[in-house]
Scaffold this motif. Structure first.
Motif, PDB file in Angstrom:
ATOM      1  N   ASN A 320       5.603   6.123   1.573  1.00  0.00           N
ATOM      2  CA  ASN A 320       4.902   7.737   1.419  1.00  0.00           C
ATOM      3  C   ASN A 320       3.806   7.353   0.638  1.00  0.00           C
ATOM      4  O   ASN A 320       2.750   8.109   0.537  1.00  0.00           O
ATOM      5  CB  ASN A 320       6.051   8.348   0.604  1.00  0.00           C
ATOM      6  N   GLY A 321       4.148   6.654  -0.487  1.00  0.00           N
ATOM      7  CA  GLY A 321       2.880   6.290  -1.500  1.00  0.00           C
ATOM      8  C   GLY A 321       1.855   5.587  -1.071  1.00  0.00           C
ATOM      9  O   GLY A 321       0.548   5.768  -1.215  1.00  0.00           O
ATOM     10  N   VAL A 322       1.997   4.506  -0.315  1.00  0.00           N
ATOM     11  CA  VAL A 322       0.928   3.590   0.125  1.00  0.00           C
ATOM     12  C   VAL A 322       0.158   4.397   1.312  1.00  0.00           C
ATOM     13  O   VAL A 322      -0.980   4.234   1.236  1.00  0.00           O
ATOM     14  CB  VAL A 322       1.680   2.165   0.724  1.00  0.00           C
ATOM     15  N   GLY A 323       1.049   5.173   2.197  1.00  0.00           N
ATOM     16  CA  GLY A 323       0.327   5.886   3.014  1.00  0.00           C
ATOM     17  C   GLY A 323      -0.907   6.916   2.544  1.00  0.00           C
ATOM     18  O   GLY A 323      -1.777   7.034   3.134  1.00  0.00           O
ATOM     19  N   ARG A 324      -0.381   7.299   1.353  1.00  0.00           N
ATOM     20  CA  ARG A 324      -1.293   8.279   0.782  1.00  0.00           C
ATOM     21  C   ARG A 324      -2.661   7.659   0.457  1.00  0.00           C
ATOM     22  O   ARG A 324      -3.667   8.386   0.431  1.00  0.00           O
ATOM     23  CB  ARG A 324      -0.745   9.035  -0.651  1.00  0.00           C
ATOM     24  N   ALA A 325      -2.548   6.356  -0.166  1.00  0.00           N
ATOM     25  CA  ALA A 325      -3.668   5.691  -0.547  1.00  0.00           C
ATOM     26  C   ALA A 325      -4.666   5.277   0.579  1.00  0.00           C
ATOM     27  O   ALA A 325      -5.650   5.361   0.934  1.00  0.00           O
ATOM     28  CB  ALA A 325      -3.277   4.500  -1.243  1.00  0.00           C
ATOM     29  N   VAL A 326      -3.937   4.816   1.822  1.00  0.00           N
ATOM     30  CA  VAL A 326      -4.382   4.244   2.923  1.00  0.00           C
ATOM     31  C   VAL A 326      -5.024   5.470   3.810  1.00  0.00           C
ATOM     32  O   VAL A 326      -6.394   5.407   4.132  1.00  0.00           O
ATOM     33  CB  VAL A 326      -3.394   3.783   4.012  1.00  0.00           C
ATOM     34  N   VAL A 327      -4.612   6.614   3.686  1.00  0.00           N
ATOM     35  CA  VAL A 327      -5.105   7.754   4.367  1.00  0.00           C
ATOM     36  C   VAL A 327      -6.373   8.334   3.519  1.00  0.00           C
ATOM     37  O   VAL A 327      -7.131   9.002   4.332  1.00  0.00           O
ATOM     38  CB  VAL A 327      -4.059   8.794   4.724  1.00  0.00           C
TER      39      VAL A 327
END
Length: 468
Positions: A320-327
């Motif tokens: 959830n957190g890493v996805g926010r940065a990647v997106v």
């Protein structure tokens, strides 16, 4: 639109080389950009600190939402609460965490509440919330203490951090906003495992007390250095009219052009785009909160062991957190709207995948779809946080984004509390299927988003220079 702002200036030159000197340039639509001041001129240090400090503060408060599901069983046993009680405590927390964003933004933009003061107040309220959760058996008092007071405190911190990074990085806000926003999810990872393996009726109050103190100290330390840039500020190394000066910034601005002007909240509402964003975040936020609230319980009901249940939530929090940065990074390359639709569709597909994994009793598939659900269920938040100033400008972003983010207060009600009623009536499979359908509908609505006034071309840019 390529114009040298100095070549078209019609005022006399000021002390442009002096620290703190600035020029104001105006484009063809009348939008003003304040350029010439570096981040070091204003802060005394690089603006990257206005990424790292909000990120650390967001990690500190993430325990309140993303680790709460792992603490519910122990809290129920210790205080004599029902499962419905614990779900409603979180739902009330989400309601007030989201609801404070708009009034806090209104106060900040009028100079009544500084960023630093908002953080200090929020840190103190978070401490009171954890003390209430630890020491109050009466569920109504716990709702007031953790749900209302703790939710308001976390909301003050969240809104301040998100608005801070957006103001300091107007030319490349997707990646920076996503990075900071990601801390709000994976910062909870240590506490998820603490709540699953080292949290019981014998020590729950001491653990919660210590967590409250931890949040207070970390947030207060970060807040000491918080400072907003001046209104209309633009980094000196990027030309706001031609977008030249930095390859990465130019590429991002080509896909995500700055707002055509600074929209007040009333003006933003009249465009129709802000209400559409609000409806979309209500729907996607509800699906995301549903997954946070029920994933551990669903895993246990299917028959997966406590390690898989805890790991699924841990995986969800990290991704959830890493996805926010990647997106956020992807949105600088693909464009904000395309990226938003992508993650909402992924979130919907993941809900159906969780049903499938549970039906065939596959632990590894369950973790895979927990991964995808976590990725989609967090990544849309920084997209809305970046889209809001992209569409409506930075000067009123605290209130404009507060209005958009207030959709989460509605989604918290049906994602948590009402979600428990759907589970009771339809079972987990029915509830997850409904969540997947809602997400797909939200993706369709997101396709209708467009930048207000972005289709209008008023001709060649002009510019005016001033000094400060």
């Amino acid at each position: 639109m390529t114009v040298d702002p100095l070549a078209t200036a019609n005022t006399t030159a000021g002390p442009g080389s002096a620290p703190g000197a600035y020029r104001e340039v105006t484009d063809a639509r009348g939008r003003v950009y304040r350029i010439g001041e570096s981040d070091r001129d204003i802060l005394g240090h690089p603006r990257k600190f206005m990424v790292y400090l909000p990120w650390i503060a967001m990690m500190a408060i993430s325990v309140s939402e993303y680790a709460y599901g792992s603490a519910e069983d122990t809290l129920s046993e210790a205080h004599g609460w029902t499962q419905s009680n614990t779900f409603w405590i979180l739902s009330v927390w989400v309601f007030f965490q989201a609801g404070i964003a708009f009034p806090a933004g209104w106060l900040r933009e009028r100079g009544i509440l500084t960023a630093r003061r908002a953080m200090y107040i929020g840190a103190g309220m978070c401490l009171l919330g954890f003390l209430a959760l630890a020491h109050l058996d009466n569920v109504a008092l716990a709702i007031v203490g953790f749900g209302v007071v703790g939710g308001l405190g976390s909301g003050l911190i969240y809104a301040t951090c998100i608005n801070m990074v957006g103001k300091w990085f107007p030319e490349r806000r997707g990646a920076k906003t996503g990075f900071v926003n990601g801390g709000f999810a994976y910062g909870s990872l240590p506490f998820i495992f603490i709540f699953n393996y080292a949290f019981d009726t014998g020590n729950f109050d001491e653990v919660l007390d210590l967590i409250g103190v931890y949040v207070l100290l970390v947030v207060a330390a970060c807040a000491f250095f918080f400072r907003d840039p001046p209104k209309n500020w633009w980094p000196a190394h990027v030309d706001p009219l031609s977008h030249s000066g930095n390859a990465k910034s130019a590429a991002s601005l080509a896909k995500n052009p700055p707002a055509v002007r600074q929209f007040t909240p009333k003006e933003a509402l009249r465009t129709g785009m802000l209400p559409l964003m609000w409806i979309t975040i209500v729907m996607t936020g509800g699906v995301s909160i549903f997954g946070i609230s029920f994933q551990v319980d669903f895993a246990k009901e299917v028959g997966f062991g406590p390690l898989v249940a805890a790991s699924s939530m841990g995986v969800m929090a990290v991704i959830n957190g890493v996805g926010r940065a990647v997106v956020g990074w992807l949105s600088d390359l693909w464009g904000r709207k395309v990226t938003l639709v992508f993650v909402i569709v992924l979130l919907g597909l993941a809900q159906f995948g969780v049903i499938w994994a549970g039906d065939i009793k596959s632990e590894w598939l369950f973790l895979v779809f927990a991964f995808l659900s976590g990725f989609g269920g967090g990544a849309f938040y920084p997209m809305f946080a970046a889209l809001t100033p992209d569409y409506f400008g930075e000067n009123y972003n605290a209130t404009n984004y507060g209005l958009v983010y207030s959709g989460k207060l509605v989604s918290g009600l049906f994602g948590g509390g009402l979600g428990s009623m759907v589970v009771a009536a339809w079972g987990y499979n029915g509830a997850y299927a409904l969540a997947g359908g809602i997400s797909m509908l939200a993706a369709a609505l997101a396709l209708l988003l467009r930048q207000p006034g972005g289709e209008v071309d008023t001709g060649p840019a002009t510019a005016v220079r001033a000094t400060g």
